[in-house]
Design a protein around this motif. Structure first.
Motif, PDB file in Angstrom:
ATOM      1  N   LEU A  65       8.255   3.225   2.630  1.00  0.00           N
ATOM      2  CA  LEU A  65       7.049   2.680   3.244  1.00  0.00           C
ATOM      3  C   LEU A  65       7.319   2.254   4.685  1.00  0.00           C
ATOM      4  O   LEU A  65       6.504   2.514   5.579  1.00  0.00           O
ATOM      5  CB  LEU A  65       6.539   1.492   2.428  1.00  0.00           C
ATOM      6  N   SER A  66       8.449   1.603   4.927  1.00  0.00           N
ATOM      7  CA  SER A  66       8.790   1.191   6.295  1.00  0.00           C
ATOM      8  C   SER A  66       8.848   2.386   7.232  1.00  0.00           C
ATOM      9  O   SER A  66       8.358   2.327   8.372  1.00  0.00           O
ATOM     10  CB  SER A  66      10.128   0.459   6.299  1.00  0.00           C
ATOM     11  N   ASP A  67       9.425   3.490   6.771  1.00  0.00           N
ATOM     12  CA  ASP A  67       9.479   4.702   7.590  1.00  0.00           C
ATOM     13  C   ASP A  67       8.083   5.250   7.857  1.00  0.00           C
ATOM     14  O   ASP A  67       7.767   5.674   8.980  1.00  0.00           O
ATOM     15  CB  ASP A  67      10.332   5.763   6.898  1.00  0.00           C
ATOM     16  N   ALA A  68       7.234   5.246   6.814  1.00  0.00           N
ATOM     17  CA  ALA A  68       5.874   5.766   6.967  1.00  0.00           C
ATOM     18  C   ALA A  68       5.056   4.897   7.916  1.00  0.00           C
ATOM     19  O   ALA A  68       4.278   5.407   8.737  1.00  0.00           O
ATOM     20  CB  ALA A  68       5.192   5.856   5.598  1.00  0.00           C
ATOM     21  N   VAL A  69       5.217   3.582   7.812  1.00  0.00           N
ATOM     22  CA  VAL A  69       4.508   2.660   8.711  1.00  0.00           C
ATOM     23  C   VAL A  69       4.955   2.882  10.150  1.00  0.00           C
ATOM     24  O   VAL A  69       4.131   2.956  11.075  1.00  0.00           O
ATOM     25  CB  VAL A  69       4.750   1.207   8.274  1.00  0.00           C
ATOM     26  N   ALA A  70       6.264   3.005  10.352  1.00  0.00           N
ATOM     27  CA  ALA A  70       6.779   3.230  11.709  1.00  0.00           C
ATOM     28  C   ALA A  70       6.237   4.521  12.296  1.00  0.00           C
ATOM     29  O   ALA A  70       5.916   4.588  13.494  1.00  0.00           O
ATOM     30  CB  ALA A  70       8.306   3.256  11.678  1.00  0.00           C
ATOM     31  N   ALA A  71       6.107   5.549  11.462  1.00  0.00           N
ATOM     32  CA  ALA A  71       5.573   6.828  11.940  1.00  0.00           C
ATOM     33  C   ALA A  71       4.120   6.686  12.381  1.00  0.00           C
ATOM     34  O   ALA A  71       3.709   7.267  13.404  1.00  0.00           O
ATOM     35  CB  ALA A  71       5.710   7.887  10.844  1.00  0.00           C
ATOM     36  N   ARG A  72       3.323   5.921  11.631  1.00  0.00           N
ATOM     37  CA  ARG A  72       1.913   5.735  12.012  1.00  0.00           C
ATOM     38  C   ARG A  72       1.797   4.921  13.292  1.00  0.00           C
ATOM     39  O   ARG A  72       0.919   5.189  14.124  1.00  0.00           O
ATOM     40  CB  ARG A  72       1.150   5.063  10.870  1.00  0.00           C
ATOM     41  N   PHE A  73       2.652   3.935  13.452  1.00  0.00           N
ATOM     42  CA  PHE A  73       2.626   3.188  14.710  1.00  0.00           C
ATOM     43  C   PHE A  73       3.025   4.088  15.874  1.00  0.00           C
ATOM     44  O   PHE A  73       2.443   4.009  16.959  1.00  0.00           O
ATOM     45  CB  PHE A  73       3.549   1.979  14.627  1.00  0.00           C
ATOM     46  N   ALA A  74       4.007   4.952  15.654  1.00  0.00           N
ATOM     47  CA  ALA A  74       4.424   5.878  16.710  1.00  0.00           C
ATOM     48  C   ALA A  74       3.308   6.847  17.075  1.00  0.00           C
ATOM     49  O   ALA A  74       3.230   7.311  18.224  1.00  0.00           O
ATOM     50  CB  ALA A  74       5.667   6.649  16.257  1.00  0.00           C
ATOM     51  N   ASP A  75       2.426   7.150  16.107  1.00  0.00           N
ATOM     52  CA  ASP A  75       1.305   8.055  16.355  1.00  0.00           C
ATOM     53  C   ASP A  75       0.115   7.352  16.993  1.00  0.00           C
ATOM     54  O   ASP A  75      -0.908   7.994  17.259  1.00  0.00           O
ATOM     55  CB  ASP A  75       0.857   8.706  15.043  1.00  0.00           C
ATOM     56  N   GLY A  76       0.209   6.033  17.182  1.00  0.00           N
ATOM     57  CA  GLY A  76      -0.841   5.333  17.902  1.00  0.00           C
ATOM     58  C   GLY A  76      -1.707   4.397  17.099  1.00  0.00           C
ATOM     59  O   GLY A  76      -2.685   3.844  17.636  1.00  0.00           O
ATOM     60  N   ALA A  77      -1.399   4.165  15.827  1.00  0.00           N
ATOM     61  CA  ALA A  77      -2.193   3.218  15.039  1.00  0.00           C
ATOM     62  C   ALA A  77      -2.095   1.826  15.661  1.00  0.00           C
ATOM     63  O   ALA A  77      -1.031   1.396  16.107  1.00  0.00           O
ATOM     64  CB  ALA A  77      -1.702   3.176  13.598  1.00  0.00           C
ATOM     65  N   ASP A  78      -3.237   1.122  15.684  1.00  0.00           N
ATOM     66  CA  ASP A  78      -3.253  -0.232  16.260  1.00  0.00           C
ATOM     67  C   ASP A  78      -2.772  -1.279  15.277  1.00  0.00           C
ATOM     68  O   ASP A  78      -2.301  -2.346  15.681  1.00  0.00           O
ATOM     69  CB  ASP A  78      -4.676  -0.578  16.705  1.00  0.00           C
ATOM     70  N   GLY A  79      -2.891  -0.995  13.984  1.00  0.00           N
ATOM     71  CA  GLY A  79      -2.455  -1.940  12.964  1.00  0.00           C
ATOM     72  C   GLY A  79      -2.319  -1.232  11.635  1.00  0.00           C
ATOM     73  O   GLY A  79      -2.850  -0.136  11.440  1.00  0.00           O
ATOM     74  N   VAL A  80      -1.602  -1.859  10.713  1.00  0.00           N
ATOM     75  CA  VAL A  80      -1.416  -1.313   9.368  1.00  0.00           C
ATOM     76  C   VAL A  80      -1.659  -2.408   8.355  1.00  0.00           C
ATOM     77  O   VAL A  80      -1.257  -3.568   8.550  1.00  0.00           O
ATOM     78  CB  VAL A  80       0.010  -0.734   9.191  1.00  0.00           C
ATOM     79  N   VAL A  81      -2.320  -2.039   7.249  1.00  0.00           N
ATOM     80  CA  VAL A  81      -2.519  -2.929   6.103  1.00  0.00           C
ATOM     81  C   VAL A  81      -1.863  -2.294   4.891  1.00  0.00           C
ATOM     82  O   VAL A  81      -1.982  -1.085   4.668  1.00  0.00           O
ATOM     83  CB  VAL A  81      -4.014  -3.167   5.817  1.00  0.00           C
ATOM     84  N   VAL A  82      -1.149  -3.099   4.109  1.00  0.00           N
ATOM     85  CA  VAL A  82      -0.546  -2.664   2.852  1.00  0.00           C
ATOM     86  C   VAL A  82      -1.192  -3.448   1.726  1.00  0.00           C
ATOM     87  O   VAL A  82      -1.226  -4.681   1.750  1.00  0.00           O
ATOM     88  CB  VAL A  82       0.976  -2.896   2.846  1.00  0.00           C
ATOM     89  N   THR A  83      -1.752  -2.736   0.733  1.00  0.00           N
ATOM     90  CA  THR A  83      -2.301  -3.397  -0.449  1.00  0.00           C
ATOM     91  C   THR A  83      -1.344  -3.191  -1.609  1.00  0.00           C
ATOM     92  O   THR A  83      -0.875  -2.082  -1.853  1.00  0.00           O
ATOM     93  CB  THR A  83      -3.683  -2.833  -0.826  1.00  0.00           C
ATOM     94  N   GLN A  84      -1.042  -4.268  -2.346  1.00  0.00           N
ATOM     95  CA  GLN A  84      -0.075  -4.165  -3.433  1.00  0.00           C
ATOM     96  C   GLN A  84      -0.261  -5.308  -4.417  1.00  0.00           C
ATOM     97  O   GLN A  84      -1.082  -6.217  -4.214  1.00  0.00           O
ATOM     98  CB  GLN A  84       1.344  -4.189  -2.889  1.00  0.00           C
ATOM     99  N   GLY A  85       0.522  -5.289  -5.486  1.00  0.00           N
ATOM    100  CA  GLY A  85       0.486  -6.362  -6.458  1.00  0.00           C
ATOM    101  C   GLY A  85       1.086  -7.638  -5.903  1.00  0.00           C
ATOM    102  O   GLY A  85       2.075  -7.611  -5.164  1.00  0.00           O
ATOM    103  N   THR A  86       0.496  -8.779  -6.262  1.00  0.00           N
ATOM    104  CA  THR A  86       0.939 -10.051  -5.692  1.00  0.00           C
ATOM    105  C   THR A  86       2.254 -10.547  -6.295  1.00  0.00           C
ATOM    106  O   THR A  86       2.869 -11.458  -5.739  1.00  0.00           O
ATOM    107  CB  THR A  86      -0.130 -11.141  -5.895  1.00  0.00           C
ATOM    108  N   ASP A  87       2.705  -9.968  -7.409  1.00  0.00           N
ATOM    109  CA  ASP A  87       3.936 -10.447  -8.046  1.00  0.00           C
ATOM    110  C   ASP A  87       5.110 -10.477  -7.076  1.00  0.00           C
ATOM    111  O   ASP A  87       5.956 -11.371  -7.142  1.00  0.00           O
ATOM    112  CB  ASP A  87       4.313  -9.554  -9.242  1.00  0.00           C
TER     113      ASP A  87
END
Length: 334
Positions: A65-87
């Motif tokens: 996920l960290s790699d995928a997030v970094a790739a989206r930021f490199a492509d110009g995304a202004d922000g990222v949201v991750v939805t997941q279980g609260t545990d």
């Protein structure tokens, strides 16, 4: 208008079912169910990354996920949201924070009430998280956790109640801000950032042992198979006297971090001097966690070891991350 990418990992926020809920909704379905999102004008792209309960997420999942997030930021995304279980949000969000060195907002959210229940909180949390990820005010703060209209720093936040909607709290410092009328308002800031390179040498095996009344140290025998260990000690960093020799022996072979099991406050360094006190244990080679709670300390130790840090680098990193001052020599350049 800003563009935000939403990565769905599963969890309660995506669960449905009649005989016990389980992750079933796609990230697209989650975002489509958020009232008022279109009116914000924020561009949203959705990635259905995993469909797992929070308890089943792994270090390998988060590295990917960290790699995928970094790739989206490199492509110009202004922000990222991750939805997941609260545990596991208090652990995964901190790991994401350690692997995110850029200025763009990275926000983790989830839900305490699944979509089949009255008053499900998922849509409101997703809307608040997207608004925060799109906000210039959230830049340069690392990874944030947004639930119940509160904005928390990933390295401080803890899940403090098994079912309450206001379970996420930051005992050491409080939330960084709140979301009001759809707008994040940041009221205070962290003193510094700490980032660790994502390294392919995963996995490392890091254990966590909680010291208890009358503890005879039997669980420490398993530590021989570990690369590192976190000890959740009494109070400011105390253990029974009988645990001192095995802990000293372990600290001579692997990094052993001394944290407090209390849930808030810092371990000390030089107040108490009896056998098993914080001063005694640090003199024997243990590394103080400072303000980092045991779960956060384990995540940091794992990230450091995976990145190839030796004991000196581990000690230097904890001196910075556990101090809450942002001062000190971080092992990697900022």
């Amino acid at each position: 208008m800003p563009d935000v990418v939403v990565f769905g990992l599963g969890g309660t926020i995506a669960m449905t079912g009649d005989a016990g809920v389980a992750p079933a909704l796609s990230a697209e379905q989650l975002v489509a169910a958020v009232p008022g999102l279109a009116a914000t004008g924020i561009g949203v792209e959705v990635v259905d990354f995993r469909r797992k309960p929070g308890a089943s997420l792994s270090f390998a999942d988060l590295a990917a996920l960290s790699d995928a997030v970094a790739a989206r930021f490199a492509d110009g995304a202004d922000g990222v949201v991750v939805t997941q279980g609260t545990d596991t949000i208090e652990e995964t969000a901190y790991l994401l924070d350690l692997h995110h060195a850029g200025p763009q907002p990275l926000v983790v959210t989830g839900a305490m009430r699944n979509p089949t229940l009255a008053g499900a909180d998922g849509p409101a949390n997703v809307l608040a998280a997207i608004a925060t990820a799109a906000s210039p005010a959230a830049r340069d703060l690392g990874c944030l956790v947004v639930l119940a209209d509160e904005v928390h720093a990933a390295r401080r936040v803890r899940k403090t109640h098994s079912t309450s909607g206001s379970t996420f709290q930051s005992p050491n410092g409080g939330p960084l801000g709140v979301v009001v009328e759809g707008e994040p308002r940041l009221l205070n800031r962290l003193p510094g950032r700490t980032a660790v390179p994502v390294d392919p040498r995963l996995p490392k095996r890091v254990g966590l042992v909680t010291v208890t009344f009358g503890d005879d140290g039997a669980l420490l025998a398993a530590a021989d198979r570990l690369d590192g260990l976190v000890v959740a000690a009494f109070g400011v960093g105390h253990v029974p006297e009988d645990l001192v020799p095995p802990l000293a022996d372990l600290a001579a072979r692997i990094p052993v971090v001394l944290a407090s099991r209390t849930g808030a406050g810092s371990t000390l360094r030089s107040t108490y001097g009896f056998p098993g006190s914080e001063r005694d244990l640090l003199d024997r080679g243990l590394i103080g966690a400072g303000f980092l709670d045991p779960l956060k300390a384990r995540v940091l130790l794992h990230a450091l070891l995976a990145a190839g840090a030796d004991r000196d680098a581990v000690a230097a990193a904890f001196a910075v991350a556990g101090s809450e001052t942002g001062q000190g020599a971080w092992p990697w350049p900022g």
